[in-house]
Design a protein around this motif. Structure first.
Motif, PDB file in Angstrom:
ATOM      1  N   LYS A 190       4.242  10.933  -8.414  1.00 16.24           N
ATOM      2  CA  LYS A 190       4.915  11.736  -7.394  1.00 16.24           C
ATOM      3  C   LYS A 190       4.227  13.097  -7.301  1.00 16.24           C
ATOM      4  O   LYS A 190       3.605  13.564  -8.262  1.00 16.24           O
ATOM      5  N   ILE A 191       4.358  13.750  -6.158  1.00 13.74           N
ATOM      6  CA  ILE A 191       3.847  15.109  -6.025  1.00 13.74           C
ATOM      7  C   ILE A 191       4.678  16.038  -6.912  1.00 13.74           C
ATOM      8  O   ILE A 191       5.909  16.054  -6.850  1.00 13.74           O
ATOM      9  N   VAL A 192       3.988  16.797  -7.732  1.00 13.24           N
ATOM     10  CA  VAL A 192       4.624  17.809  -8.578  1.00 13.24           C
ATOM     11  C   VAL A 192       3.931  19.141  -8.294  1.00 13.24           C
ATOM     12  O   VAL A 192       2.716  19.249  -8.426  1.00 13.24           O
ATOM     13  N   ASP A 193       4.690  20.133  -7.895  1.00 12.55           N
ATOM     14  CA  ASP A 193       4.136  21.442  -7.550  1.00 12.55           C
ATOM     15  C   ASP A 193       4.977  22.510  -8.244  1.00 12.55           C
ATOM     16  O   ASP A 193       6.140  22.722  -7.901  1.00 12.55           O
ATOM     17  N   ILE A 194       4.376  23.170  -9.238  1.00 13.14           N
ATOM     18  CA  ILE A 194       5.130  24.182  -9.994  1.00 13.14           C
ATOM     19  C   ILE A 194       4.881  25.590  -9.474  1.00 13.14           C
ATOM     20  O   ILE A 194       5.314  26.569 -10.079  1.00 13.14           O
ATOM     21  N   PRO A 204      -3.817  23.713 -15.694  1.00 13.74           N
ATOM     22  CA  PRO A 204      -2.396  24.073 -15.786  1.00 13.74           C
ATOM     23  C   PRO A 204      -1.570  23.579 -14.602  1.00 13.74           C
ATOM     24  O   PRO A 204      -0.399  23.237 -14.764  1.00 13.74           O
ATOM     25  N   ALA A 205      -2.163  23.529 -13.404  1.00 15.45           N
ATOM     26  CA  ALA A 205      -1.425  23.049 -12.238  1.00 15.45           C
ATOM     27  C   ALA A 205      -1.133  21.556 -12.332  1.00 15.45           C
ATOM     28  O   ALA A 205      -0.052  21.092 -11.949  1.00 15.45           O
ATOM     29  N   MET A 206      -2.105  20.774 -12.862  1.00 16.20           N
ATOM     30  CA  MET A 206      -1.964  19.319 -12.889  1.00 16.20           C
ATOM     31  C   MET A 206      -1.192  18.809 -14.094  1.00 16.20           C
ATOM     32  O   MET A 206      -0.665  17.684 -14.069  1.00 16.20           O
ATOM     33  N   ALA A 207      -1.117  19.583 -15.160  1.00 17.90           N
ATOM     34  CA  ALA A 207      -0.489  19.111 -16.400  1.00 17.90           C
ATOM     35  C   ALA A 207       0.949  18.621 -16.189  1.00 17.90           C
ATOM     36  O   ALA A 207       1.316  17.549 -16.708  1.00 17.90           O
ATOM     37  N   PRO A 208       1.796  19.337 -15.445  1.00 23.09           N
ATOM     38  CA  PRO A 208       3.163  18.826 -15.236  1.00 23.09           C
ATOM     39  C   PRO A 208       3.197  17.492 -14.493  1.00 23.09           C
ATOM     40  O   PRO A 208       4.065  16.652 -14.768  1.00 23.09           O
ATOM     41  N   ALA A 209       2.277  17.268 -13.557  1.00 25.20           N
ATOM     42  CA  ALA A 209       2.215  15.984 -12.858  1.00 25.20           C
ATOM     43  C   ALA A 209       1.830  14.875 -13.818  1.00 25.20           C
ATOM     44  O   ALA A 209       2.382  13.763 -13.767  1.00 25.20           O
ATOM     45  N   ALA A 210       0.861  15.147 -14.703  1.00 25.05           N
ATOM     46  CA  ALA A 210       0.472  14.151 -15.698  1.00 25.05           C
ATOM     47  C   ALA A 210       1.636  13.822 -16.618  1.00 25.05           C
ATOM     48  O   ALA A 210       1.908  12.646 -16.907  1.00 25.05           O
ATOM     49  N   ALA A 211       2.348  14.848 -17.075  1.00 25.87           N
ATOM     50  CA  ALA A 211       3.486  14.626 -17.966  1.00 25.87           C
ATOM     51  C   ALA A 211       4.590  13.842 -17.254  1.00 25.87           C
ATOM     52  O   ALA A 211       5.228  12.958 -17.848  1.00 25.87           O
ATOM     53  N   ASP A 212       4.807  14.136 -15.968  1.00 25.14           N
ATOM     54  CA  ASP A 212       5.839  13.442 -15.201  1.00 25.14           C
ATOM     55  C   ASP A 212       5.521  11.955 -15.067  1.00 25.14           C
ATOM     56  O   ASP A 212       6.396  11.098 -15.250  1.00 25.14           O
ATOM     57  N   THR A 213       4.272  11.629 -14.752  1.00 21.72           N
ATOM     58  CA  THR A 213       3.885  10.227 -14.617  1.00 21.72           C
ATOM     59  C   THR A 213       3.938   9.508 -15.955  1.00 21.72           C
ATOM     60  O   THR A 213       4.395   8.355 -16.038  1.00 21.72           O
ATOM     61  N   LEU A 214       3.481  10.153 -17.010  1.00 22.49           N
ATOM     62  CA  LEU A 214       3.557   9.550 -18.344  1.00 22.49           C
ATOM     63  C   LEU A 214       5.007   9.244 -18.715  1.00 22.49           C
ATOM     64  O   LEU A 214       5.325   8.139 -19.190  1.00 22.49           O
ATOM     65  N   LEU A 305      -4.835   4.867 -18.717  1.00 22.29           N
ATOM     66  CA  LEU A 305      -5.665   5.835 -18.000  1.00 22.29           C
ATOM     67  C   LEU A 305      -4.810   6.507 -16.939  1.00 22.29           C
ATOM     68  O   LEU A 305      -4.256   5.842 -16.061  1.00 22.29           O
ATOM     69  N   VAL A 306      -4.696   7.819 -17.025  1.00 22.00           N
ATOM     70  CA  VAL A 306      -3.859   8.585 -16.101  1.00 22.00           C
ATOM     71  C   VAL A 306      -4.761   9.523 -15.303  1.00 22.00           C
ATOM     72  O   VAL A 306      -5.203  10.564 -15.799  1.00 22.00           O
ATOM     73  N   GLY A 307      -5.067   9.135 -14.072  1.00 25.87           N
ATOM     74  CA  GLY A 307      -5.859   9.997 -13.205  1.00 25.87           C
ATOM     75  C   GLY A 307      -5.024  11.158 -12.706  1.00 25.87           C
ATOM     76  O   GLY A 307      -3.870  10.984 -12.324  1.00 25.87           O
ATOM     77  N   THR A 308      -5.602  12.348 -12.712  1.00 24.25           N
ATOM     78  CA  THR A 308      -4.869  13.549 -12.309  1.00 24.25           C
ATOM     79  C   THR A 308      -5.568  14.214 -11.132  1.00 24.25           C
ATOM     80  O   THR A 308      -6.788  14.318 -11.108  1.00 24.25           O
ATOM     81  N   GLY A 309      -4.780  14.665 -10.146  1.00 29.15           N
ATOM     82  CA  GLY A 309      -5.386  15.220  -8.947  1.00 29.15           C
ATOM     83  C   GLY A 309      -4.730  16.508  -8.486  1.00 29.15           C
ATOM     84  O   GLY A 309      -3.505  16.605  -8.420  1.00 29.15           O
ATOM     85  N   SER A 310      -5.570  17.491  -8.167  1.00 31.36           N
ATOM     86  CA  SER A 310      -5.119  18.744  -7.582  1.00 31.36           C
ATOM     87  C   SER A 310      -5.342  18.653  -6.073  1.00 31.36           C
ATOM     88  O   SER A 310      -6.481  18.594  -5.612  1.00 31.36           O
ATOM     89  N   LEU A 311      -4.268  18.623  -5.303  1.00 27.30           N
ATOM     90  CA  LEU A 311      -4.337  18.250  -3.893  1.00 27.30           C
ATOM     91  C   LEU A 311      -4.411  19.441  -2.943  1.00 27.30           C
ATOM     92  O   LEU A 311      -3.951  19.360  -1.804  1.00 27.30           O
ATOM     93  N   HIS A 312      -4.991  20.532  -3.390  1.00 31.41           N
ATOM     94  CA  HIS A 312      -5.153  21.682  -2.507  1.00 31.41           C
ATOM     95  C   HIS A 312      -6.395  21.499  -1.629  1.00 31.41           C
ATOM     96  O   HIS A 312      -7.226  20.626  -1.878  1.00 31.41           O
ATOM     97  N   PRO A 324      -0.105  21.435  -4.765  1.00 28.89           N
ATOM     98  CA  PRO A 324       0.583  20.183  -5.087  1.00 28.89           C
ATOM     99  C   PRO A 324      -0.337  19.290  -5.922  1.00 28.89           C
ATOM    100  O   PRO A 324      -1.542  19.221  -5.664  1.00 28.89           O
ATOM    101  N   CYS A 325       0.231  18.624  -6.906  1.00 25.40           N
ATOM    102  CA  CYS A 325      -0.578  17.799  -7.808  1.00 25.40           C
ATOM    103  C   CYS A 325       0.055  16.423  -7.959  1.00 25.40           C
ATOM    104  O   CYS A 325       1.232  16.222  -7.679  1.00 25.40           O
ATOM    105  N   ILE A 326      -0.760  15.479  -8.443  1.00 24.99           N
ATOM    106  CA  ILE A 326      -0.283  14.105  -8.613  1.00 24.99           C
ATOM    107  C   ILE A 326      -1.038  13.463  -9.773  1.00 24.99           C
ATOM    108  O   ILE A 326      -2.129  13.910 -10.157  1.00 24.99           O
TER     109      ILE A 326
END
Length: 334
Positions: A190-194, A204-214, A305-312, A324-326
């Motif tokens: 899901k999109i996570v934007d802190i 730091p922007a993507m870490a919460p998205a990675a933790a959320d998906t995990l 494998l958890v791909g992480t993306g910064s969607l700016h 926004p990150c995913i």
């Protein structure tokens, strides 16, 4: 059979098989930690092309062709290619696919694109809509710098929290039948934007998205973290990796024993990549080289494998939007 698990995950009824991989990297990556796991190392960042963008397209085309050849297949055996890169309108990918001549789905998840492509490709295979697909991504340090930041020639000083975009490409052949590691499950992020706005601080922007998906993956599938020999995130770098460990520590879970970030595995400390590697090819060259070979040698049996993306984008940054990150996850087992 109902294949969806929980809110965001899939458990495949007939897990698709990763039958081959291939990668190509730039000279800086070739001088890094995982040299022995690369199929091809370029002598320079142009590789006899007129532009960095042309070089990136050629890397992706080479990786796709090499992976298909390793599979003892020909391009006409491939039902779909799912691929993407970091540039506007998937420019590198579209030019790379001109000469491939196969049905193509353009994928964009920024640096999470490989995991996203493997996830969608596995769904096509498990659903009976294909027999063989290729997932591929590319990135190039100089094309990314030109688009997102400053021309390389300016020599702008980079902050220590920044990461170095990987020059490279990777391709994964995934088949309905065959020998090799199987993709057993996946979790769509899901999109996570802190609210962070600094494009240099992507970890730091993507870490919460990675933790959320995990966290969603563990809850949806009922697989605890120690189900996996190793968990790999895409390109959080040293700062983002530390944040993921801290976020799980707050939940009472020690993730540090079987967790690593691909962005921390590519460059040596003396190469001055600051917080580590980033880019679509960060997770791609690590997975298609180091991780895949360890799976094939059965030194690893179960990985996530958890791909992480910064969607700016350049536009969103200029409009002072947050980032926004995913993150997308694929479980690979042998």
């Amino acid at each position: 059979m109902h294949k969806k698990r929980g809110q965001q995950s899939i458990v495949f009824a007939v897990p698709p098989v990763i039958t081959s991989t291939a990668n190509v990297v730039g000279p800086m990556e070739g001088d890094g930690i995982l040299t022995e796991f690369y199929d091809r190392i370029l002598e320079d960042n142009l590789d006899n092309n007129d532009s960095w963008e042309q070089c990136e397209s050629c890397m992706m085309e080479w990786a796709i062709r090499a992976a298909v050849a390793k599979d003892n297949s020909v391009l006409t055996d491939v039902d779909y290619v799912l691929a993407g890169d970091l540039l506007n309108q998937l420019m590198s990918t579209h030019f790379a696919l001109r000469n491939i001549g196969r049905p193509f789905l353009g994928m964009y998840g920024a640096c999470s694109t490989l995991a996203e492509s493997m996830l969608v490709g596995s769904t096509l295979l498990d659903g009976g809509f294909a027999n063989k697909v290729v997932a591929s991504v590319s990135s190039h340090h100089d094309t990314a710098e030109r688009q997102y930041r400053f021309p390389t020639e300016l020599g702008v000083q980079r902050p220590l929290v920044s990461q170095w975009t990987v020059t490279g490409a990777g391709a994964v052949v995934i088949s309905a039948v065959g020998k090799g590691p199987r993709i057993t499950a996946a979790t769509v992020g899901k999109i996570v934007d802190i609210g962070l706005k600094d494009p240099n601080a992507m970890g730091p922007a993507m870490a919460p998205a990675a933790a959320d998906t995990l966290w969603s993956h563990f809850n949806d599938t009922g697989r605890p973290p120690d189900y996996y020999d190793m968990i790999y995130t895409g390109d959080l770098g040293s700062v983002g990796k530390a944040l993921v460990i801290e976020l799980f520590k707050e939940k009472g879970i020690d993730l540090s024993t079987n967790y690593e970030d691909c962005g921390c595995m590519i460059f040596k400390e003396e190469q001055d990549a600051h917080a580590g590697a980033s880019g679509c090819a960060s997770s791609a060259i690590v997975f298609t080289g180091y991780i895949y070979r360890l799976l094939m040698r059965q030194k690893l049996h179960k990985i996530l494998l958890v791909g992480t993306g910064s969607l700016h984008s350049t536009t969103s940054y200029q409009q002072k939007e947050s980032i926004p990150c995913i993150a997308h996850a694929v479980a690979v087992e042998i």
